[in-house]
Design an enzyme around this catalytic site. Structure first.
Site, PDB file in Angstrom:
ATOM      1  N   LYS A 222     -21.260   2.137  -0.480  1.00  0.00           N
ATOM      2  CA  LYS A 222     -22.450   1.579   0.150  1.00  0.00           C
ATOM      3  C   LYS A 222     -23.575   1.300  -0.838  1.00  0.00           C
ATOM      4  O   LYS A 222     -24.440   0.464  -0.573  1.00  0.00           O
ATOM      5  CB  LYS A 222     -22.966   2.538   1.235  1.00  0.00           C
ATOM      6  CG  LYS A 222     -21.940   2.869   2.312  1.00  0.00           C
ATOM      7  CD  LYS A 222     -21.485   1.655   3.080  1.00  0.00           C
ATOM      8  CE  LYS A 222     -22.561   1.050   3.936  1.00  0.00           C
ATOM      9  NZ  LYS A 222     -22.074  -0.063   4.770  1.00  0.00           N
ATOM     10  N   GLY A 225     -26.158   3.649  -8.102  1.00  0.00           N
ATOM     11  CA  GLY A 225     -27.411   4.120  -8.688  1.00  0.00           C
ATOM     12  C   GLY A 225     -27.182   4.691 -10.071  1.00  0.00           C
ATOM     13  O   GLY A 225     -26.060   4.669 -10.578  1.00  0.00           O
ATOM     14  N   ARG A 226     -28.249   5.210 -10.660  1.00  0.00           N
ATOM     15  CA  ARG A 226     -28.144   5.792 -11.999  1.00  0.00           C
ATOM     16  C   ARG A 226     -27.207   6.996 -12.010  1.00  0.00           C
ATOM     17  O   ARG A 226     -26.582   7.311 -13.019  1.00  0.00           O
ATOM     18  CB  ARG A 226     -29.520   6.223 -12.476  1.00  0.00           C
ATOM     19  CG  ARG A 226     -30.170   7.224 -11.560  1.00  0.00           C
ATOM     20  CD  ARG A 226     -31.461   7.813 -12.077  1.00  0.00           C
ATOM     21  NE  ARG A 226     -32.051   8.703 -11.088  1.00  0.00           N
ATOM     22  CZ  ARG A 226     -31.632   9.925 -10.845  1.00  0.00           C
ATOM     23  NH1 ARG A 226     -30.615  10.411 -11.538  1.00  0.00           N
ATOM     24  NH2 ARG A 226     -32.218  10.675  -9.930  1.00  0.00           N
ATOM     25  N   PHE A 227     -27.079   7.682 -10.865  1.00  0.00           N
ATOM     26  CA  PHE A 227     -26.288   8.896 -10.755  1.00  0.00           C
ATOM     27  C   PHE A 227     -24.803   8.609 -10.580  1.00  0.00           C
ATOM     28  O   PHE A 227     -23.952   9.400 -10.963  1.00  0.00           O
ATOM     29  CB  PHE A 227     -26.780   9.705  -9.553  1.00  0.00           C
ATOM     30  CG  PHE A 227     -26.799   8.887  -8.289  1.00  0.00           C
ATOM     31  CD1 PHE A 227     -25.658   8.711  -7.525  1.00  0.00           C
ATOM     32  CD2 PHE A 227     -27.965   8.251  -7.886  1.00  0.00           C
ATOM     33  CE1 PHE A 227     -25.680   7.927  -6.388  1.00  0.00           C
ATOM     34  CE2 PHE A 227     -27.983   7.466  -6.746  1.00  0.00           C
ATOM     35  CZ  PHE A 227     -26.832   7.307  -5.998  1.00  0.00           C
ATOM     36  N   GLY A 228     -24.460   7.477  -9.958  1.00  0.00           N
ATOM     37  CA  GLY A 228     -23.080   7.177  -9.602  1.00  0.00           C
ATOM     38  C   GLY A 228     -23.037   6.233  -8.413  1.00  0.00           C
ATOM     39  O   GLY A 228     -23.701   5.195  -8.410  1.00  0.00           O
ATOM     40  N   VAL A 230     -22.653   5.870  -3.852  1.00  0.00           N
ATOM     41  CA  VAL A 230     -22.716   6.480  -2.522  1.00  0.00           C
ATOM     42  C   VAL A 230     -21.619   5.862  -1.668  1.00  0.00           C
ATOM     43  O   VAL A 230     -21.536   4.635  -1.545  1.00  0.00           O
ATOM     44  CB  VAL A 230     -24.088   6.261  -1.860  1.00  0.00           C
ATOM     45  CG1 VAL A 230     -24.084   6.805  -0.435  1.00  0.00           C
ATOM     46  CG2 VAL A 230     -25.188   6.917  -2.666  1.00  0.00           C
ATOM     47  N   LYS A 243     -22.382  11.227  -1.812  1.00  0.00           N
ATOM     48  CA  LYS A 243     -22.999  10.781  -3.055  1.00  0.00           C
ATOM     49  C   LYS A 243     -22.191  11.394  -4.197  1.00  0.00           C
ATOM     50  O   LYS A 243     -22.146  12.623  -4.351  1.00  0.00           O
ATOM     51  CB  LYS A 243     -24.448  11.253  -3.090  1.00  0.00           C
ATOM     52  CG  LYS A 243     -25.301  10.651  -4.186  1.00  0.00           C
ATOM     53  CD  LYS A 243     -26.750  11.094  -3.969  1.00  0.00           C
ATOM     54  CE  LYS A 243     -27.667  10.536  -5.028  1.00  0.00           C
ATOM     55  NZ  LYS A 243     -29.066  10.991  -4.815  1.00  0.00           N
ATOM     56  N   ASP A 348     -39.324  10.121  -7.660  1.00  0.00           N
ATOM     57  CA  ASP A 348     -38.614   8.831  -7.671  1.00  0.00           C
ATOM     58  C   ASP A 348     -38.735   8.191  -6.290  1.00  0.00           C
ATOM     59  O   ASP A 348     -37.767   7.695  -5.717  1.00  0.00           O
ATOM     60  CB  ASP A 348     -37.151   9.022  -8.049  1.00  0.00           C
ATOM     61  CG  ASP A 348     -36.473   7.698  -8.429  1.00  0.00           C
ATOM     62  OD1 ASP A 348     -37.199   6.729  -8.734  1.00  0.00           O
ATOM     63  OD2 ASP A 348     -35.228   7.624  -8.397  1.00  0.00           O
TER      64      ASP A 348
END
EC number: 2.7.11.30
Length: 534
Positions: A222, A225-228, A230, A243, A348
């Protein structure tokens, strides 16, 4: 929870005592029984059992799972079932299924409780075969006739001498000692095998399943992002958002779940947290999962790209978003029943991190960069320039942050002003045409923002997204625009608090959506758009 653990320990210790005592009884018969015992089934050291713990299923339904019994220092493993009975329906109620340390009484391929009377109203059976505890049964068997009756029937006379009585008393004493040793041993084994109360999220792997792995099917991606990424996921009881963090973002995964687990973070305008898991795959790949409630409308940013909002919808979204930010920022003192909730800075805050529920109320998500401010404690190692560049406050861009709680909370307020601007830019309340969705500063600085551009224009020149005169023709939108300007004030000391934002927005909702003459403003608005597109 400690009482439950002690009660379970006592039950297992009592079973060990009964087994030890039974092993000391005098036996009569021929050598055939000994030969049969030597031929009994001895499976491999490692077996699989069905796992179920009723305590895991209080908050959400769960099903029995297949697990591989962990190594127990070379000792043989078995499976067990502990269950009660519904007094009304006489149906069995399973309390626990899991692995069990080897004992002679478990040396059978079926899980059967032969005891004539239940222990503490519960049944218990154990077995020594793969998945042998999937099925279980109670077959109450009356106790054997007394020794005297056997003697009369077989015309034999067996009497216990004083010596045998002394031996029997010695065995009972040894059994009592064995009970104490077994109780402590089983307590430590349960900590290792059952893992009833983990102090941290368990480490999971495909090759060695853990009892806390959730049955989640990942359906579609879906967001990135910077993290990975979702994922939209599906569990037996409904949809969830998963996530998935990369190993380089493990710190964000830890921070986010710590924030969610703080006291009193269960709030309607904070995204509902379900759990966190670490997955280690057979190829050595590691993933960190954060599982939350799934919101089908997605983020406010994505929603505004394809939808406009009327005045009532704007008020509902804005007020609930501000209420969530106020709760995040608020420090709530501890009580007799609840611990202190510290003030939390998001760091953020942006429209991508504001999710919309089906009723168009907002909830705040993504706490991977968040800071909590517990009284009397330091906040640890801080880095000033974090977050999304487009939403950075002037003091972050200048590197002039005061590293205290109020400064970080005002940085969130600045970003909240930009999100409110996005919301107003897609509102139809003024009666004129609504322009396509644009991010803050997209008209002024474009999509590809560089830090130097933000420093020069936002920090040095005090540039802000444009507030159009057409928006001010509606009394409610005009009031929101004034709130926006006080949120993104260049002087952080002059900015509103999140509680003040919420109070103002709740008052703005009293303004009604009104029809206005838009002949002149429409032409001006179109002219503005055409000029900006050049």
């Amino acid at each position: 929870m400690k009482k439950m653990k002690l009660r379970s320990t006592f039950l297992f210790g009592f079973l060990m005592l009964m087994i030890s005592a039974a092993s000391t009884l005098p036996t009569f018969g021929d050598d055939h029984e000994d030969n049969e015992h030597e031929k009994s089934y001895h499976p491999e050291m490692t077996i699989t059992c069905e796992y179920y713990n009723a305590k895991d299923c209080k908050k959400e339904p769960c099903l029995p799972k297949k697990i591989t019994c962990p190594d127990s220092n070379g000792k043989r493993q078995g499976c067990f079932v502990l269950w009660g009975t519904n007094n009304m329906t006489e149906q069995p109620i399973v309390e626990m299924k899991d692995c069990f340390i080897f004992h002679d009484d478990c040396n059978q391929s079926e899980c059967i409780d032969y005891k004539y009377e239940k222990s503490a109203g519960k049944n218990f059976c154990c077995c020594r075969h793969d998945m042998c505890n999937r099925e279980f049964v109670w077959k109450p068997t009356p106790t054997e006739p007394s020794t005297t009756e056997n003697v009369n029937e077989n015309e034999k006379s067996v009497h216990l001498t004083d010596t045998s009585k002394w031996i029997w008393a010695s065995f009972l004493l040894l059994s009592l000692i064995g009970f104490c040793i077994a109780s402590r041993y089983i307590y430590h084994q349960r900590k290792q095998i059952f893992k009833e109360i983990p102090t941290a999220e368990p480490e999971l792997s495909v090759s060695s399943q853990c009892l806390y792995i959730r049955p989640i099917d990942l359906i579609e991606i879906k967001a990135h992002g910077r993290f990975g990424v979702v994922w939209k996921g599906k569990m037996p009881n409904g949809e969830v958002a998963v996530k998935v963090f990369s190993p380089t973002e493990k710190k964000s995964w830890i921070t986010e779940q710590e924030i969610y687990k703080l006291p009193r973070m269960n709030h309607p305008n904070i995204l509902h947290f379900i759990g966190a898991e670490k997955h280690i795959f057979q190829d050595g790949k590691t993933e960190f999962w954060l599982i939350t409630q799934y919101q089908p409308l997605g983020s406010l940013c994505d929603y505004l790209k394809s939808h406009t909002v009327n005045w009532q919808e704007l008020c509902k979204i804005a007020e609930s978003m501000a209420r969530g930010l106020m709760h995040l920022h608020e420090e709530i003192p501890g009580t007799r029943t609840d611990e202190l909730k510290p003030a939390i800075a998001h760091r953020d805050f942006k429209s991508k991190n504001v999710l919309l529920k089906p009723d168009l109320t907002a909830c705040i998500a993504d706490f991977g960069l968040a800071l909590r401010f517990t009284p009397g404690q330091t906040v640890g190692d801080l880095h000033g320039q974090v977050g999304t560049r487009r939403y950075m406050a002037p003091e972050i861009l200048d590197g002039a942050i005061n590293f205290n709680r109020d400064s970080f909370l005002r940085i969130d307020v600045y970003a909240c002003g930009l999100v409110l601007w996005e919301l107003v830019s897609r509102c139809s309340a003024h009666g004129g045409p609504v322009a396509d969705y644009r991010l803050p500063f997209e008209m002024e600085l474009g999509l590809d923002l560089h830090l130097e551009d933000m420093q020069e224009n936002v920090a040095a020149k005090k540039l802000r997204p444009r507030i159009y005169e057409e928006w001010r023709t509606h009394s409610g939108l005009n009031a929101v625009c004034e709130t926006i300007e006080e949120c993104w004030d260049h002087d952080q000391e002059a900015r509103l608090s999140s509680s003040c934002i919420m109070e103002r927005l709740s008052q703005h909702s009293r303004y009604k959506q009104i029809a206005i003459d838009t002949t002149t403003t429409t032409n001006n608005f179109i002219s503005i758009n055409n000029t900006n597109d050049q």
